[in-house]
Enzyme design. Structure first.
Site, PDB file in Angstrom:
ATOM      1  N   LYS A 155       0.827  -1.211   0.000  1.00  0.00           N
ATOM      2  CA  LYS A 155       0.000   0.000   0.000  1.00  0.00           C
ATOM      3  C   LYS A 155       0.859   1.258   0.000  1.00  0.00           C
ATOM      4  O   LYS A 155       0.625   2.182  -0.788  1.00  0.00           O
ATOM      5  CB  LYS A 155      -0.926   0.014   1.218  1.00  0.00           C
ATOM      6  CG  LYS A 155      -1.977   1.119   1.167  1.00  0.00           C
ATOM      7  CD  LYS A 155      -2.606   1.382   2.508  1.00  0.00           C
ATOM      8  CE  LYS A 155      -1.739   2.316   3.330  1.00  0.00           C
ATOM      9  NZ  LYS A 155      -2.401   2.832   4.539  1.00  0.00           N
ATOM     10  N   ASP A 173      -6.694   1.048   1.043  1.00  0.00           N
ATOM     11  CA  ASP A 173      -6.704   1.108   2.501  1.00  0.00           C
ATOM     12  C   ASP A 173      -8.082   0.669   2.985  1.00  0.00           C
ATOM     13  O   ASP A 173      -8.882   0.130   2.230  1.00  0.00           O
ATOM     14  CB  ASP A 173      -6.365   2.519   2.985  1.00  0.00           C
ATOM     15  CG  ASP A 173      -7.473   3.518   2.676  1.00  0.00           C
ATOM     16  OD1 ASP A 173      -8.357   3.204   1.853  1.00  0.00           O
ATOM     17  OD2 ASP A 173      -7.463   4.611   3.268  1.00  0.00           O
TER      18      ASP A 173
END
Length: 248
Positions: A155, A173
């Site tokens: 991420k 997320d």
């Protein structure tokens, strides 16, 4: 006969050098609406784009290095909390050489108000050292080189590639994971699967900013506990069945 204890959930690794967020998974998905079709998908992003033509991250940063540090610090912390912690830190150190000169103890003092600050301070110093020793102080543009940095996972690497270098990646997320499964855009039981799904279907004109539109939509409109459907610009396109009625 002793009863066996249920298996405990996997723990989040917090030692220096490891990403701080374990892969997110969702429970078995009940039968629900199918993902929106291609025409609806394009209309969704067209509306999000019209509502916010130039989206940007809620994290404060001044260059690729401070963005990288801010995203590393944002694991299990709010963007607001990270901004408060890095305001003075980045004023003193906005490149890895300066961060190394400050040292771990000073970094720890600056970020002591955010979660896991001890491990994060170690990671910030460790990644800064690698950037200086192996990359001439610059943040690399290759995913593989980013993901081996302490505290950096898929991420974080995706955010840096997207925001700092303009790569059309979608960093998933908690907000994007929820929104994508809720509308639904791309259905997946893990953040990696949702990321792969979104990057495969988001129309090319919208790929660069899709990450920002979806995260901001999830943070401020399509909230976890009570989505504000009555003011959502894509409410009529969303297939989530339990729409929240507007305030009386």
């Amino acid at each position: 006969m002793k009863r066996r204890k249920p298996a405990s959930p996997s723990k989040v690794k917090t030692k220096a050098g490891a990403a701080l967020v374990a892969p997110m998974t969702a429970p078995a998905r009940p039968v629900g609406p199918e993902p929106v079709d291609a025409a609806t998908l394009r209309e969704i992003f067209a509306r999000l784009s019209a509502a916010n033509p130039a989206p940007r991250s809620d994290l404060d940063y001044v260059n690729a290095y401070t963005l990288l540090v801010a995203v590393v610090l944002s694991a299990q912390a709010t963007d607001k909390g990270v901004n408060l912690a890095t305001r003075d830190l980045f004023a003193k150190a906005d490149h890895p050489q300066a961060m190394l000169a400050l040292g771990e103890e000073v970094v720890r003092h600056h970020i002591r108000t955010i979660g896991l600050f001890n491990t994060k301070a170690k990671n910030v110093i460790a990644l800064s050292r690698i950037l200086v020793e192996e990359h001439g102080g610059a943040v690399p543009r290759q995913r593989a080189q980013l993901e081996v940095l302490p505290g950096v996972g898929r991420k974080t690497a995706s955010v840096v590639l997207n925001v700092a270098f303009g790569e059309p990646t979608i960093a998933v997320d908690t907000h994007i994971f929820r929104v994508s499964n809720r509308i639904p855009l791309a259905i997946g039981s893990t953040t990696d699967k949702v990321q792969e799904g979104l990057e495969a279907i988001v129309p090319e004109p919208y790929r660069l900013n899709a990450h920002h539109w979806l995260i901001l939509h999830g943070r401020y409109t399509c909230k976890a506990r009570k989505p504000e459907c009555w003011r959502c610009v894509i409410a009529d396109l969303c297939r989530f069945p339990d729409k929240t009625p507007g305030p009386a």
